[in-house]
Motif scaffolding. Structure first.
Motif, short mmCIF file in Angstrom:
data_model
loop_
_atom_site.label_atom_id
_atom_site.label_comp_id
_atom_site.label_asym_id
_atom_site.label_seq_id
_atom_site.Cartn_x
_atom_site.Cartn_y
_atom_site.Cartn_z
N CYS A 257 28.55 44.27 29.79
CA CYS A 257 29.85 44.46 30.44
C CYS A 257 30.26 45.93 30.45
N ALA A 260 28.78 47.15 33.52
CA ALA A 260 29.47 46.51 34.64
C ALA A 260 30.81 47.17 34.92
N PRO A 267 28.60 41.69 35.90
CA PRO A 267 27.44 41.74 35.00
C PRO A 267 26.49 40.59 35.27
N ILE A 271 28.65 37.09 32.40
CA ILE A 271 29.28 36.92 31.09
C ILE A 271 30.54 36.08 31.19
N CYS A 279 34.05 37.71 27.34
CA CYS A 279 34.70 38.40 28.47
C CYS A 279 36.06 38.94 28.03
N SER A 281 38.02 40.52 30.30
CA SER A 281 38.77 40.64 31.56
C SER A 281 39.02 42.09 31.96
N ARG A 283 37.76 43.52 34.50
CA ARG A 283 37.84 43.56 35.95
C ARG A 283 37.86 42.09 36.43
#
Ligand code: SF4
Length: 287
Positions: A257, A260, A267, A271, A279, A281, A283
């Motif tokens: 991530c 990413a 990703p 994920i 995750c 969050s 994005r």
């Protein structure tokens, strides 16, 4: 051609997504001797792969139909099974592979517990099409007991100075605290003090994997499928919460991530859906 030193994540071959590959430069050994390590001969001197063989593996990797070139392509992760910058010879191999894929535009991850060599930073900066392609992870799992837990690695202060070294070359850095060891909670105040003086661009706190742990919810480990984990427990969550005092630094739970986020791409593996607990969050993945 062979790809003996390249380990494909299962998803790379099976899914339409670009995925991630792991490139190694040794057949065994590391020398950092980290007490939580699971690689063969982790206290021993590195046995490096033959350079000609290694070159052939990297040629085969970039020609393989599973490998997708470009910024949205396969993420190349350097050396999950050893210290990439332990010697000039290991560094030569790492740089050969990294430069080859950086010129194609692929995202590349390095993870080290050594002082980053100036030539590695300079050559990678020169080969990268843009700085966000690269994440320089510098890892640690303890502050006060590094001499016992990671006896062959560089001193903590040298590792933290890697963040300035990366910044001097215009490239992003990440503090990689993996595996999170509960004893790190006792070091949190000192760690925050150090991070205020030596800030990375991001932090990734990763969970501890163990062999064949039973009776708990398990997470598949991408490199060693026999390893499982109990995931994010209360101590992990407390640590991450306290770490936020180190300033406005984005904190992740998955290395993939970090790439990413830097590249503003989703990703792979996904994920947010496959490992939703990891995750943060950063994005709008999956929306
Ligand atoms: S939104 Fe979640 S899955 Fe997507 S990059 Fe950020 S942390 Fe990873």
């Amino acid at each position: 051609m062979t790809i003996d030193n390249v380990r494909f994540l299962e998803e790379v071959r099976l899914a339409p997504e670009p995925g991630r590959v792991f490139v190694n430069v040794t057949s065994r050994g590391c020398g950092s001797g980290c007490s939580y390590c699971y690689v063969d001969g982790f206290r021993e001197v590195q046995e490096l792969v033959d350079f000609d063989q290694f070159r052939a593996s990297i040629d085969a990797l970039v020609s393989d139909e599973s490998f997708q070139p470009g910024p949205d392509g396969t993420v190349v992760s350097m050396c999950p099974d050893t210290e990439p910058f332990k010697t000039p010879e290991s560094t030569d191999r790492v740089l050969f592979a990294a430069k080859r894929v950086l010129r194609l535009g692929n995202p590349v991850q390095f993870s080290t517990k050594e002082r980053l060599p100036e030539r590695a930073l300079a050559e990678v900066a020169d080969a990268a099409r843009r700085p966000e392609q690269v994440v320089w992870f510098t890892s640690m799992t303890t502050v006060s007991a590094a001499h016992q837990v990671e006896p062959g690695a560089a001193p903590i202060i040298e590792r933290l100075r890697n963040f300035e070294r990366c910044r001097a070359h215009g490239m992003p850095s990440c503090l990689y605290i993996k595996p999170f060891l509960p004893s790190m909670l006792r070091d949190t105040d000192r760690l925050i003090e150090l991070l205020l003086a030596h800030p990375p661009d991001s932090i990734c706190v990763g969970i501890l994997y163990k062999a064949n742990e039973r009776g708990t919810r398990s997470h598949r480990h991408p490199v060693h499928p026999g390893l499982t984990s109990r995931g994010l427990d209360d101590r992990f969550i407390e640590f991450v919460s306290r770490l936020r005092q180190a300033g406005d630094i984005k904190i992740f739970h998955s290395a993939i991530c970090v790439n990413a986020w830097q590249l503003d791409r989703e990703p792979s593996p996904p994920i947010w859906s496959s490992y939703p607990e990891l995750c943060v969050s950063c994005r709008g993945c999956g929306q």
